[in-house]
Design a protein around this motif. Structure first.
Motif, PDB file in Angstrom:
ATOM      1  N   SER A  33      25.045 -44.399  12.572  1.00 53.39           N
ATOM      2  CA  SER A  33      25.843 -44.172  13.778  1.00 53.39           C
ATOM      3  C   SER A  33      25.211 -44.750  15.034  1.00 53.39           C
ATOM      4  O   SER A  33      25.769 -44.619  16.122  1.00 53.39           O
ATOM      5  CB  SER A  33      26.072 -42.670  13.976  1.00 53.39           C
ATOM      6  N   GLY A  34      24.045 -45.368  14.896  1.00 53.16           N
ATOM      7  CA  GLY A  34      23.397 -45.960  16.060  1.00 53.16           C
ATOM      8  C   GLY A  34      24.048 -47.271  16.463  1.00 53.16           C
ATOM      9  O   GLY A  34      24.990 -47.750  15.831  1.00 53.16           O
ATOM     10  N   ASP A  35      23.544 -47.881  17.537  1.00 52.06           N
ATOM     11  CA  ASP A  35      24.072 -49.150  18.004  1.00 52.06           C
ATOM     12  C   ASP A  35      23.453 -50.304  17.227  1.00 52.06           C
ATOM     13  O   ASP A  35      22.296 -50.236  16.802  1.00 52.06           O
ATOM     14  CB  ASP A  35      23.773 -49.341  19.494  1.00 52.06           C
ATOM     15  N   LYS A  36      24.235 -51.363  17.072  1.00 50.67           N
ATOM     16  CA  LYS A  36      23.756 -52.577  16.427  1.00 50.67           C
ATOM     17  C   LYS A  36      23.518 -53.661  17.476  1.00 50.67           C
ATOM     18  O   LYS A  36      24.162 -53.681  18.522  1.00 50.67           O
ATOM     19  CB  LYS A  36      24.754 -53.074  15.385  1.00 50.67           C
ATOM     20  N   LEU A  37      22.633 -54.573  17.152  1.00 50.44           N
ATOM     21  CA  LEU A  37      22.230 -55.612  18.083  1.00 50.44           C
ATOM     22  C   LEU A  37      22.135 -56.960  17.396  1.00 50.44           C
ATOM     23  O   LEU A  37      21.674 -57.070  16.266  1.00 50.44           O
ATOM     24  CB  LEU A  37      20.859 -55.258  18.680  1.00 50.44           C
ATOM     25  N   LEU A  53      23.763 -58.862  12.766  1.00 50.45           N
ATOM     26  CA  LEU A  53      23.792 -57.636  13.552  1.00 50.45           C
ATOM     27  C   LEU A  53      23.085 -56.523  12.784  1.00 50.45           C
ATOM     28  O   LEU A  53      23.408 -56.254  11.638  1.00 50.45           O
ATOM     29  CB  LEU A  53      25.245 -57.232  13.832  1.00 50.45           C
ATOM     30  N   GLN A  54      22.128 -55.904  13.436  1.00 50.77           N
ATOM     31  CA  GLN A  54      21.323 -54.887  12.763  1.00 50.77           C
ATOM     32  C   GLN A  54      21.203 -53.645  13.631  1.00 50.77           C
ATOM     33  O   GLN A  54      21.218 -53.718  14.870  1.00 50.77           O
ATOM     34  CB  GLN A  54      19.930 -55.440  12.464  1.00 50.77           C
ATOM     35  N   LEU A  55      21.074 -52.510  12.988  1.00 48.33           N
ATOM     36  CA  LEU A  55      20.934 -51.244  13.690  1.00 48.33           C
ATOM     37  C   LEU A  55      19.629 -51.197  14.473  1.00 48.33           C
ATOM     38  O   LEU A  55      18.606 -51.739  14.049  1.00 48.33           O
ATOM     39  CB  LEU A  55      20.965 -50.085  12.698  1.00 48.33           C
ATOM     40  N   LYS A  56      19.685 -50.545  15.614  1.00 46.22           N
ATOM     41  CA  LYS A  56      18.458 -50.258  16.336  1.00 46.22           C
ATOM     42  C   LYS A  56      17.777 -49.090  15.634  1.00 46.22           C
ATOM     43  O   LYS A  56      18.280 -47.972  15.628  1.00 46.22           O
ATOM     44  CB  LYS A  56      18.764 -49.888  17.788  1.00 46.22           C
ATOM     45  N   ASN A  57      16.644 -49.348  15.024  1.00 43.83           N
ATOM     46  CA  ASN A  57      15.895 -48.300  14.328  1.00 43.83           C
ATOM     47  C   ASN A  57      14.416 -48.650  14.303  1.00 43.83           C
ATOM     48  O   ASN A  57      13.998 -49.711  14.788  1.00 43.83           O
ATOM     49  CB  ASN A  57      16.435 -48.076  12.905  1.00 43.83           C
ATOM     50  N   ALA A  58      13.611 -47.751  13.737  1.00 45.11           N
ATOM     51  CA  ALA A  58      12.157 -47.940  13.726  1.00 45.11           C
ATOM     52  C   ALA A  58      11.745 -49.175  12.934  1.00 45.11           C
ATOM     53  O   ALA A  58      10.735 -49.809  13.243  1.00 45.11           O
ATOM     54  CB  ALA A  58      11.485 -46.690  13.153  1.00 45.11           C
ATOM     55  N   THR A  59      12.537 -49.542  11.932  1.00 43.07           N
ATOM     56  CA  THR A  59      12.207 -50.714  11.115  1.00 43.07           C
ATOM     57  C   THR A  59      12.358 -52.003  11.905  1.00 43.07           C
ATOM     58  O   THR A  59      11.504 -52.901  11.836  1.00 43.07           O
ATOM     59  CB  THR A  59      13.108 -50.760   9.869  1.00 43.07           C
ATOM     60  N   GLU A  61      12.629 -52.313  15.309  1.00 44.51           N
ATOM     61  CA  GLU A  61      12.114 -52.318  16.676  1.00 44.51           C
ATOM     62  C   GLU A  61      10.931 -53.251  16.895  1.00 44.51           C
ATOM     63  O   GLU A  61      10.916 -53.994  17.902  1.00 44.51           O
ATOM     64  CB  GLU A  61      11.763 -50.907  17.125  1.00 44.51           C
ATOM     65  N   PRO A  62       9.894 -53.282  16.056  1.00 43.98           N
ATOM     66  CA  PRO A  62       8.774 -54.198  16.325  1.00 43.98           C
ATOM     67  C   PRO A  62       9.208 -55.656  16.441  1.00 43.98           C
ATOM     68  O   PRO A  62       8.722 -56.388  17.308  1.00 43.98           O
ATOM     69  CB  PRO A  62       7.856 -53.975  15.115  1.00 43.98           C
ATOM     70  N   THR A  63      10.157 -56.072  15.585  1.00 48.32           N
ATOM     71  CA  THR A  63      10.636 -57.453  15.636  1.00 48.32           C
ATOM     72  C   THR A  63      11.369 -57.729  16.941  1.00 48.32           C
ATOM     73  O   THR A  63      11.141 -58.747  17.604  1.00 48.32           O
ATOM     74  CB  THR A  63      11.574 -57.737  14.452  1.00 48.32           C
ATOM     75  N   ILE A  64      12.270 -56.810  17.345  1.00 47.24           N
ATOM     76  CA  ILE A  64      13.055 -57.015  18.553  1.00 47.24           C
ATOM     77  C   ILE A  64      12.166 -57.023  19.793  1.00 47.24           C
ATOM     78  O   ILE A  64      12.306 -57.881  20.677  1.00 47.24           O
ATOM     79  CB  ILE A  64      14.134 -55.925  18.674  1.00 47.24           C
ATOM     80  N   LEU A  65      11.230 -56.082  19.870  1.00 47.09           N
ATOM     81  CA  LEU A  65      10.352 -56.035  21.037  1.00 47.09           C
ATOM     82  C   LEU A  65       9.477 -57.276  21.112  1.00 47.09           C
ATOM     83  O   LEU A  65       9.140 -57.741  22.211  1.00 47.09           O
ATOM     84  CB  LEU A  65       9.493 -54.769  20.997  1.00 47.09           C
ATOM     85  N   ASN A  66       9.122 -57.836  19.975  1.00 48.00           N
ATOM     86  CA  ASN A  66       8.359 -59.082  19.968  1.00 48.00           C
ATOM     87  C   ASN A  66       9.197 -60.234  20.498  1.00 48.00           C
ATOM     88  O   ASN A  66       8.715 -61.071  21.275  1.00 48.00           O
ATOM     89  CB  ASN A  66       7.860 -59.382  18.556  1.00 48.00           C
ATOM     90  N   LEU A  67      10.469 -60.274  20.112  1.00 43.83           N
ATOM     91  CA  LEU A  67      11.356 -61.341  20.567  1.00 43.83           C
ATOM     92  C   LEU A  67      11.670 -61.221  22.055  1.00 43.83           C
ATOM     93  O   LEU A  67      11.976 -62.229  22.714  1.00 43.83           O
ATOM     94  CB  LEU A  67      12.661 -61.306  19.767  1.00 43.83           C
TER      95      LEU A  67
END
Length: 480
Positions: A33-37, A53-59, A61-67
């Motif tokens: 039910s979370g948002d996708k990005l 498009l992938q859910l915002k989750n703990a898995t 997050e490290p990749t997105i914050l790096n980008l």
């Protein structure tokens, strides 16, 4: 995008705004039910930056914050500026990502550019109609940054996308956080929330005394709130920021409202507070003014430019037109507040054409639990392309463009549109809810007016990297 737009480069401002937007999105609790990005970057061509498009989750997050890290803007494989501008390339890839998403999700596209198209294919009417017909429910928001923007193109993009656009020539003065504020407004609008307050303030440290930056009024109609605090990390050495609840308590990670924990996320340059309010029977725990306070640390001194710590600050803010001068004791602080509420204000800007001389109808609708809310007041500030302002009122009286008196819909015409360029309309609403509380609501919209033979820009310069960020919200789920 590597050019300065005040005391910041354009790419630096975009990186921070995109990371803020990511932090605003809902983390998936594990049930989908979370948002996708998804993200697409573009210059002369486009490239998927984070897909599918992938859910915002703990898995993820490290990749997105790096980008979206600060180091990404100097990395050629990530967001380092280079190349030309093919806006249609980025929009095509982004629209394809969203089209593949289920119809059960609300779909949002944000298009950001700093100039003109220098690489084809160009964005044409048929191109935009194709995107709209393939996905008519998609909301498109566009943002132009710099003094060489094709504002007409931005207007055309948002005309077919149920969204709106903004033009910022620079990031000077109280426009310092213009990109972050626009991304915050997009999140608020797309998630069905209402904006309570969203300014940037110039705060003077020279007195050494604590200063109230701003305050946001929460009423019993509000279900939950999100507060945003923005500052320049290089300046935080000189002050301490505190966010204070209506009872005078400074919020920290252990704080709660009516037993419900407050979610606090702090990063370099912004802090986000997400607060779910308890049942209305406990309204006393959250109703009132939530205050952002700044207290100088005593480190700033009139001769602070002599200190090594202040060398970067002095150089960054020594730019033409910059009137917020940290080395003179004046710093920029942004504060935004939005609520999901039973009390809402919906605003619209309708133009008779998109050329100078157009008649513009400005409308704001106030409602309480879905029913029209009367007895309110809507004040509006219009800013022309030459930066001159005029203030006027919207009416619910059956005249001034209002179709019916006392139906909660407030309107007025704006005819001072002889100048070419982008017009800014700031709505400041005050309604009355069922319990007699005064309810503040705000909103901003832009309108670009140009002659048919004018492309809306100035001399075409070398245009470098652009980025298009795409986000999706789930329909029918609570906003958290």
């Amino acid at each position: 995008m590597s050019e300065s737009a005040g005391s910041r480069t354009k790419i630096d401002a975009l990186q921070k705004a995109a990371r803020l937007y990511y932090d605003l999105l809902r983390t998936d609790p594990g049930d989908g039910s979370g948002d996708k990005l998804g993200m697409v970057k573009y210059n002369s061509s486009s490239q998927n930056y984070f897909t599918p498009l992938q859910l915002k989750n703990a898995t993820n997050e490290p990749t997105i914050l790096n980008l979206l890290a600060e180091t990404a803007i100097t990395d050629a494989s990530k967001l380092q500026p280079t190349g030309g501008t093919c806006i249609s390339c980025g929009m095509t890839d982004g629209a394809s990502l969203l089209l593949a998403s289920p119809a059960t999700r609300k779909q949002v596209m944000i298009v950001m550019t700093d100039g003109h198209e220098t690489a084809g294919p160009n964005v044409t009417t048929s191109f935009l109609n194709g995107i709209e017909s393939a996905n008519p429910d998609m909301m498109i928001y566009s943002l132009g940054l710099g003094d060489d923007i094709d504002a007409t193109l931005l207007q055309n993009i948002t005309n077919i996308g149920n969204g709106y656009h903004q033009v910022s020539e620079d990031l000077l003065g109280t426009n310092h956080f213009a990109l972050e504020e626009f991304y915050f407004e997009i999140y608020v609008n797309a998630s069905g929330a209402d904006l309570v307050v969203d300014p940037t303030e110039a705060i003077d440290l020279s007195s050494g005394n604590s200063v109230e930056v701003n305050r946001a009024k929460i009423v019993s109609s509000d279900k939950y709130a999100i507060f945003m605090v923005l500052d320049d990390p290089d300046l935080s050495y000189y002050y301490k920021l505190e966010f204070i609840d209506p009872h005078g308590s400074v919020l920290d990670p252990t704080s709660n409202v009516g037993g419900i924990p407050i979610q606090i996320l702090q990063r370099n340059g912004h802090a986000i507070y997400k607060i779910i309010f308890p049942d209305i029977s406990q309204a006393h725990t959250y109703v009132g003014d939530w205050v952002l306070r700044l207290s100088p640390t005593g480190e700033w001194k009139p001769d602070s430019t002599n200190y090594t710590h202040d060398y970067k600050i002095h150089n960054n803010y020594q730019v033409p037109g910059e009137w917020i001068q940290p080395y003179q004791g004046v710093v920029p602080i942004g504060f935004g507040a939005a609520v999901k509420s039973d009390y809402n204000m919906n605003i619209s800007v309708t133009s008779s054409s998109y050329q100078p001389g157009a008649q513009v109808l400005l409308t704001a609708q106030l409602s309480d639990r879905g029913w029209p809310s009367t007895g309110g007041q809507i004040e509006l500030t219009a800013t022309k392309p030459d930066a001159s302002n005029s203030n006027f009122q919207l009416y619910d009286d059956g005249t001034h463009g209002d179709t019916q008196a006392d139906d909660g819909s407030y309107s007025n015409y704006y005819n001072q549109t002889a100048l070419e360029g982008s017009y800014r309309f700031f709505f400041n609403g005050k309604g009355i809810n069922e319990r007699g509380e005064m309810v503040p609501r705000q909103g901003t919209r832009y309108l670009s007016l140009y002659n048919p033979d004018d492309d809306g820009g100035k001399e075409v310069k070398h245009v470098i990297v652009k980025s298009v960020i795409y986000f999706i919200f789930r329909k029918g789920k609570n906003w958290r």
